[in-house]
Design a protein around this motif. Structure first.
Motif, PDB file in Angstrom:
ATOM      1  N   GLU A 312      10.871 -17.901  72.162  1.00 28.83           N
ATOM      2  CA  GLU A 312      11.066 -16.905  73.231  1.00 28.83           C
ATOM      3  C   GLU A 312       9.801 -16.088  73.491  1.00 28.83           C
ATOM      4  O   GLU A 312       9.466 -15.778  74.632  1.00 28.83           O
ATOM      5  N   LEU A 313       9.088 -15.750  72.431  1.00 25.53           N
ATOM      6  CA  LEU A 313       7.847 -14.965  72.616  1.00 25.53           C
ATOM      7  C   LEU A 313       6.633 -15.876  72.725  1.00 25.53           C
ATOM      8  O   LEU A 313       5.559 -15.436  73.144  1.00 25.53           O
ATOM      9  N   GLY A 314       6.808 -17.133  72.286  1.00 25.40           N
ATOM     10  CA  GLY A 314       5.632 -18.011  72.254  1.00 25.40           C
ATOM     11  C   GLY A 314       4.640 -17.532  71.202  1.00 25.40           C
ATOM     12  O   GLY A 314       3.425 -17.680  71.338  1.00 25.40           O
ATOM     13  N   TRP A 315       5.163 -16.927  70.138  1.00 23.20           N
ATOM     14  CA  TRP A 315       4.322 -16.352  69.079  1.00 23.20           C
ATOM     15  C   TRP A 315       4.597 -17.078  67.776  1.00 23.20           C
ATOM     16  O   TRP A 315       5.735 -17.321  67.403  1.00 23.20           O
ATOM     17  N   THR A 316       3.504 -17.427  67.086  1.00 26.67           N
ATOM     18  CA  THR A 316       3.615 -17.989  65.737  1.00 26.67           C
ATOM     19  C   THR A 316       2.525 -17.375  64.868  1.00 26.67           C
ATOM     20  O   THR A 316       1.373 -17.259  65.329  1.00 26.67           O
ATOM     21  N   ALA A 317       2.895 -16.978  63.653  1.00 28.52           N
ATOM     22  CA  ALA A 317       1.874 -16.445  62.728  1.00 28.52           C
ATOM     23  C   ALA A 317       0.935 -17.595  62.368  1.00 28.52           C
ATOM     24  O   ALA A 317       1.377 -18.704  62.054  1.00 28.52           O
ATOM     25  N   GLU A 318      -0.385 -17.322  62.456  1.00 34.20           N
ATOM     26  CA  GLU A 318      -1.335 -18.428  62.268  1.00 34.20           C
ATOM     27  C   GLU A 318      -2.005 -18.446  60.898  1.00 34.20           C
ATOM     28  O   GLU A 318      -2.343 -19.492  60.364  1.00 34.20           O
ATOM     29  N   LYS A 319      -2.233 -17.259  60.314  1.00 32.92           N
ATOM     30  CA  LYS A 319      -3.043 -17.237  59.086  1.00 32.92           C
ATOM     31  C   LYS A 319      -2.186 -17.598  57.868  1.00 32.92           C
ATOM     32  O   LYS A 319      -1.038 -17.208  57.759  1.00 32.92           O
ATOM     33  N   ASN A 320      -2.842 -18.338  56.937  1.00 28.90           N
ATOM     34  CA  ASN A 320      -2.114 -18.746  55.721  1.00 28.90           C
ATOM     35  C   ASN A 320      -2.321 -17.724  54.608  1.00 28.90           C
ATOM     36  O   ASN A 320      -3.109 -16.774  54.739  1.00 28.90           O
ATOM     37  N   LEU A 321      -1.620 -17.919  53.499  1.00 25.73           N
ATOM     38  CA  LEU A 321      -1.610 -16.906  52.437  1.00 25.73           C
ATOM     39  C   LEU A 321      -3.003 -16.672  51.876  1.00 25.73           C
ATOM     40  O   LEU A 321      -3.399 -15.525  51.632  1.00 25.73           O
ATOM     41  N   ASP A 322      -3.786 -17.731  51.681  1.00 24.79           N
ATOM     42  CA  ASP A 322      -5.144 -17.540  51.129  1.00 24.79           C
ATOM     43  C   ASP A 322      -6.012 -16.716  52.076  1.00 24.79           C
ATOM     44  O   ASP A 322      -6.816 -15.885  51.638  1.00 24.79           O
ATOM     45  N   GLU A 323      -5.865 -16.908  53.375  1.00 22.28           N
ATOM     46  CA  GLU A 323      -6.646 -16.087  54.337  1.00 22.28           C
ATOM     47  C   GLU A 323      -6.196 -14.632  54.257  1.00 22.28           C
ATOM     48  O   GLU A 323      -6.988 -13.702  54.358  1.00 22.28           O
ATOM     49  N   MET A 324      -4.897 -14.423  54.038  1.00 25.72           N
ATOM     50  CA  MET A 324      -4.372 -13.056  53.948  1.00 25.72           C
ATOM     51  C   MET A 324      -4.935 -12.362  52.707  1.00 25.72           C
ATOM     52  O   MET A 324      -5.469 -11.250  52.784  1.00 25.72           O
ATOM     53  N   THR A 325      -4.848 -13.045  51.562  1.00 27.87           N
ATOM     54  CA  THR A 325      -5.263 -12.382  50.317  1.00 27.87           C
ATOM     55  C   THR A 325      -6.780 -12.172  50.301  1.00 27.87           C
ATOM     56  O   THR A 325      -7.265 -11.129  49.840  1.00 27.87           O
ATOM     57  N   LEU A 326      -7.533 -13.122  50.873  1.00 34.84           N
ATOM     58  CA  LEU A 326      -9.005 -12.948  50.913  1.00 34.84           C
ATOM     59  C   LEU A 326      -9.365 -11.765  51.811  1.00 34.84           C
ATOM     60  O   LEU A 326     -10.233 -10.944  51.479  1.00 34.84           O
ATOM     61  N   SER A 327      -8.684 -11.633  52.951  1.00 39.37           N
ATOM     62  CA  SER A 327      -9.016 -10.526  53.878  1.00 39.37           C
ATOM     63  C   SER A 327      -8.693  -9.175  53.230  1.00 39.37           C
ATOM     64  O   SER A 327      -9.411  -8.189  53.416  1.00 39.37           O
ATOM     65  N   ALA A 328      -7.635  -9.149  52.429  1.00 40.15           N
ATOM     66  CA  ALA A 328      -7.284  -7.902  51.728  1.00 40.15           C
ATOM     67  C   ALA A 328      -8.372  -7.545  50.714  1.00 40.15           C
ATOM     68  O   ALA A 328      -8.746  -6.369  50.553  1.00 40.15           O
ATOM     69  N   TRP A 329      -8.908  -8.578  50.050  1.00 41.59           N
ATOM     70  CA  TRP A 329      -9.960  -8.348  49.043  1.00 41.59           C
ATOM     71  C   TRP A 329     -11.251  -7.848  49.709  1.00 41.59           C
ATOM     72  O   TRP A 329     -11.887  -6.906  49.260  1.00 41.59           O
ATOM     73  N   LYS A 330     -11.627  -8.463  50.842  1.00 43.91           N
ATOM     74  CA  LYS A 330     -12.841  -8.028  51.556  1.00 43.91           C
ATOM     75  C   LYS A 330     -12.712  -6.553  51.956  1.00 43.91           C
ATOM     76  O   LYS A 330     -13.648  -5.772  51.826  1.00 43.91           O
TER      77      LYS A 330
END
Ligand code: WQD
Length: 342
Positions: A312-330
């Protein structure tokens, strides 16, 4: 035409303002800075090259909120983030949470009626589902009695929006977030936990940077593959993008009913141990942790059925868990002044 973002200097709010400005919208932020800092505005400008308008006041102040709406008659839509959100604190200070979270929303709705503003996107939470009986959890799953005053303010807010939309022109999109983590790729904005973090990701990164001696893993005796609790983590930038899509859906009159509800998650559940493994893999940093007893109020496992938001929104989460945890660390390294933004 402007988009009002309440709580726009906060974690999810600031990432959403970045995405709105990047798409060419004019943004005005109202925030009382009780859980964020003013320098976020400058960093938003560094990222986008544009500075949002900003007014500092608390939305429970009926006078100031009324005056704000009288002075800003060109608001096309509102994205309402401003709320207290610490589950544990809400148990200790329920009245503070009911007053702040509900009176703010009610004052905004009065302002919308005065100014004939029709569109509001509301920041809700998967916490309204409690421990779902069926997983993945769909938007039409029965809501369970909230386990905290914080969760109850989200359920009551949804009821207020549903009931108000029935008798006014106001239409609402309720976005039920799962677990947003990570930080903007620029490392200029991210989660600013004041004091000891309650949530998992900032506690992991603060442990890794040496601010905390070890991560306490709250329970490994759940009925899950590795015994630790499962959540649906999504990158905060993916979550922010969903808000732009939601407000555009309203502005372009694409809604199919006056109130629409969307689960915003990845559709994948990960355990605490899997998040720890991801963090160590993506950053190369070993994490010190100890298994403790369960935390009161925690549910065992939840992850989203994302079909409706995808279709309905045409939205999908794109980033995977490793990208999430690395961005939090940076981001943590920026906070520790070790990491110069690119
Ligand atoms: C995730 C998992 C913990 C910290 C809450 C609210 C939700 C939203 C996000 C506001 C759980 C475990 C955590 C730690 C741990 N709040 N954990 N050690 O509880 O799923 O959701 O915060 O918008 O509405 O309900 O998130 O990050 O606190 O916990 O083991 O030091 O990590 O037990 O299993 P939660 P969380």
């Amino acid at each position: 035409m402007k988009i009002l973002v309440t709580g726009g200097t906060g974690y999810i709010g600031s990432h959403t303002v970045v995405e709105l400005l990047a798409k060419g919208y004019e943004v005005i932020i109202v925030d009382d800075l009780s859980n964020s800092s003013i320098e976020v505005l400058g960093n938003i400008e560094k990222i986008t090259g544009k500075k949002p308008l900003f007014e500092q006041f608390n939305l429970t102040d009926t006078e100031k909120t009324g005056a704000f709406f009288r002075n800003n008659t060109d608001i096309g839509g509102i994205i309402h983030f401003a709320a207290f959100k610490a589950v544990g604190e809400s148990v200790e200070f329920p009245l503070k949470y009911y007053h702040n979270n509900l009176v703010s929303l009610i004052n905004i709705l009065h302002g919308m009626k005065e100014n004939t503003i029709r569109n509001i996107v509301f920041s809700s939470s998967c916490t309204v589902y409690g421990q779902p009986a069926i997983l993945p959890v769909k938007e039409d799953a029965p809501l369970q009695k909230a386990w905290s005053p914080y969760g109850n303010t989200k359920q009551i807010s949804e009821d207020i929006l549903n009931d108000t939309s029935k008798v006014t022109d106001i239409q609402a999109i309720l976005l039920r977030y799962f677990n947003p983590i990570g930080a903007h790729e620029s490392t200029l904005i991210g989660e600013l936990p004041l004091g000891e973090p309650n949530s998992l990701m900032p506690y992991i990164t603060q442990t890794a940077i040496g601010k905390r001696p070890f991560l306490r893993v709250w329970g490994n005796d759940y009925d899950t593959p590795d015994g630790t609790a499962i959540r649906d983590y999504l990158h905060v930038t993916d979550l922010a993008k969903a808000h732009v899509i939601a407000v555009e859906r309203m502005l372009n009159s694409k809604m199919k009913q006056k109130v629409e509800v969307f689960n915003l998650g990845t559709g994948n559940g990960f355990s605490v141990m899997q998040v720890i493994d991801s963090f160590e893999r993506s950053t190369g940093v070993r994490l010190n942790y100890q298994i403790m007893g369960r935390r009161a109020g925690d549910i065992e496992q939840v992850w989203a059925d994302t079909d409706f938001a995808n279709k309905e929104l045409g939205w999908t989460a794109e980033k995977n868990l490793d990208e999430m945890t690395l961005s939090a660390w940076k981001w943590e390294k920026v906070l520790a002044k070790e990491w110069a933004p690119k």
